[in-house]
Design an enzyme around this catalytic site. Structure first.
Site, PDB file in Angstrom:
ATOM      1  CB  THR A 125       7.141 -51.359   2.044  1.00  0.00           C
ATOM      2  OG1 THR A 125       6.122 -52.290   2.421  1.00  0.00           O
ATOM      3  CG2 THR A 125       8.477 -51.840   2.584  1.00  0.00           C
ATOM      4  CE  LYS A 148       6.695 -55.218   7.069  1.00  0.00           C
ATOM      5  NZ  LYS A 148       6.038 -56.475   6.663  1.00  0.00           N
ATOM      6  CE  LYS A 150      10.025 -55.332   4.463  1.00  0.00           C
ATOM      7  NZ  LYS A 150       9.789 -56.689   5.017  1.00  0.00           N
ATOM      8  CG  ASP A 175       9.802 -56.652   8.680  1.00  0.00           C
ATOM      9  OD1 ASP A 175      10.395 -57.419   9.459  1.00  0.00           O
ATOM     10  OD2 ASP A 175       9.274 -57.042   7.620  1.00  0.00           O
ATOM     11  CD  GLU A 201       6.345 -57.975   9.831  1.00  0.00           C
ATOM     12  OE1 GLU A 201       6.113 -58.940   9.069  1.00  0.00           O
ATOM     13  OE2 GLU A 201       6.159 -56.789   9.493  1.00  0.00           O
ATOM     14  CE  LYS A 246       4.529 -61.698   5.502  1.00  0.00           C
ATOM     15  NZ  LYS A 246       6.006 -61.659   5.285  1.00  0.00           N
ATOM     16  CG  ASP A 296       2.932 -55.104   4.921  1.00  0.00           C
ATOM     17  OD1 ASP A 296       2.936 -54.243   4.025  1.00  0.00           O
ATOM     18  OD2 ASP A 296       3.895 -55.851   5.164  1.00  0.00           O
TER      19      ASP A 296
END
Length: 329
Positions: A125, A148, A150, A175, A201, A246, A296
Site C-alpha cells: 500500500t 495499492k 490510496k 482506492d 476500489e 474481507k 491485498d
C-alpha cells in the site's frame, strides 16, 4: 468437554502512519479470541472498524454475549445466527476453525477441500501524501507486482500519475475509500485508463452507488464497503465488476467462503482484502486469497512487531505462516 473462551484487546504499533481518505492510524487495535478444549486452543483475530459502527468495546461485548453459546459447544454454522457479520464474529469463527483443525489433526485447507496456501502476490500500500512523497514511496517498492494506491478527492490524478511514473511495471489498484462522487469518477476515467490502473476500489459511498447500474467504466470497479456477505450480492451485482472479500466484514472464514463462491457463481471477479492487522488475521484470509484475482493482505507489513512464525513479505510476494501457526497441526 466444556470449552473455555477468552478475549482481549491487543495493540500493535505501526512502523509509520497509515493514512487514507477517512483518517490516519498509528497502531492496529484488534480483539484476540482463544477457544480451548482440554489442552487444545484455537485462536482468531478481528479488527473492529468505526466505519461500520464498531469499536474494541463493542466487539468485546458481543464476544462476551456469545460466551455461553461457545462454551457449551456452539459451532461455526450456528454462530452465523448468534452474532451479526463483523469483527467479533470473525474472531470467534476463525478461532473455531483453528480449534477444529487442531483437535481433528486435519488442516483447514483439507477441511474445505483445497490445497495448502502458497506464496502469492499481495499488494503493497502507498498511503495518501503529496504526489512527490507518494512517488518516493512507490519507487522503494517499484519491483513489487502489485501496488495499492490510496487517494482522496484532492487531486487524485496527480497522485496516481506520480505513482505510475515511479513504478512503471507494477499493477495498480486505486482506492479512494468512498471519497469520490459521480462527477469525479466520470472525470477520472481517462486518467485511470492512461495510467493502466487494473482496478478502482469503492470510489463512492456505498449508499450512493445506484447510478453505477448504467455506468460503463474504463477500469473495473470493485465493491468493498458496499458488500459484506453473500446476501448483499443481489444489490451490487449489477453495479460492480469485482467484490472485495474481507473476513472482518463477512464475520469470519465461514461466511467469507460463502460470499466468494457466490460471487464467482454470479460472474464477478474476486479480491481479498484486510484491515491493518497481525498475521493471525491474514492466515485464514489466505484461503480466500487462493481463489482471488487481486490480493491485498499487507496488514502485517505495517507492524513494528508481528507474531513469530507469521506471514512474510518479500518484495510484494507473501509467504504463508509456518506450519502450526493457524489452521494446521
Amino acid at each position: 468437554m466444556r470449552r473455555t473462551l477468552s478475549a482481549r484487546h491487543d495493540r500493535f504499533a505501526l512502523t509509520r502512519p497509515f493514512r487514507i481518505s477517512r483518517g490516519v492510524k498509528t497502531a492496529a487495535d484488534v480483539v484476540t479470541v482463544a477457544i480451548g478444549e482440554g489442552d487444545v486452543v484455537g485462536r482468531g483475530e478481528g479488527v473492529p472498524y468505526a466505519r461500520y459502527g464498531e469499536s474494541i468495546e463493542s466487539a468485546l461485548a458481543q464476544i462476551e454475549a456469545a460466551r455461553d453459546f461457545i462454551e457449551n459447544g456452539g459451532d461455526r454454522r450456528a454462530l452465523l445466527a448468534q452474532l451479526p457479520a463483523g469483527a467479533a464474529r470473525n474472531a470467534i469463527d476463525c478461532a473455531l476453525w483453528d480449534l477444529e483443525a487442531r483437535l481433528s489433526g486435519e488442516s483447514v485447507a483439507s477441511m474445505i477441500g483445497a490445497s495448502e496456501p502458497e506464496r502469492l502476490a499481495s499488494a503493497l500500500t502507498i498511503v495518501i501524501d503529496a504526489p512527490e512523497a507518494m512517488a518516493r514511496a512507490a519507487a522503494e517498492v517499484a519491483h513489487a507486482p502489485l501496488l495499492k494506491v490510496k487517494v482522496d478527492a484532492n487531486d487524485p490524478a496527480a497522485q496516481i500519475r506520480a505513482v505510475r511514473a515511479a513504478a512503471p511495471k507494477a499493477a495498480l489498484i486505486v482506492d479512494p475509500n468512498e471519497s469520490w462522487d459521480q462527477t469525479l469518477v466520470e472525470a477520472m476515467q481517462p486518467v485511470l485508463k492512461a495510467a493502466e490502473v487494473a482496478l478502482l476500489e469503492q470510489p463512492i459511498p456505498a449508499d450512493a452507488d445506484d447510478w453505477l447500474e448504467s455506468f460503463k467504466p474504463l477500469v473495473p470497479i470493485c465493491a468493498d464497503e458496499a458488500v459484506h456477505v453473500a446476501t448483499d450480492l443481489w444489490r451490487v451485482g449489477g453495479r460492480y465488476q469485482v467484490v472485495n472479500v474481507k473476513l472482518d466484514k463477512s464475520g469470519g472464514l465461514t461466511a467469507a467462503l460463502e460470499l466468494a463462491h457466490a460471487a464467482r457463481w454470479a460472474g464477478l471477479g474476486l479480491m481479498t482484502g484486510c484491515m491493518v492487522s497481525s498475521s493471525l488475521s491474514i492466515a485464514p484470509a489466505l484461503h480466500i486469497a487462493r481463489m482471488s484475482d487481486f490480493v491485498d493482505l499487507d496488514g502485517p507489513v505495517w507492524l513494528k512487531e508481528d507474531y513469530p512464525g507469521g506471514v512474510r513479505d518479500e518484495g510484494g510476494l507473501l509467504t504463508p505462516p509456518e506450519p502450526g501457526f493457524w489452521g494446521t497441526v
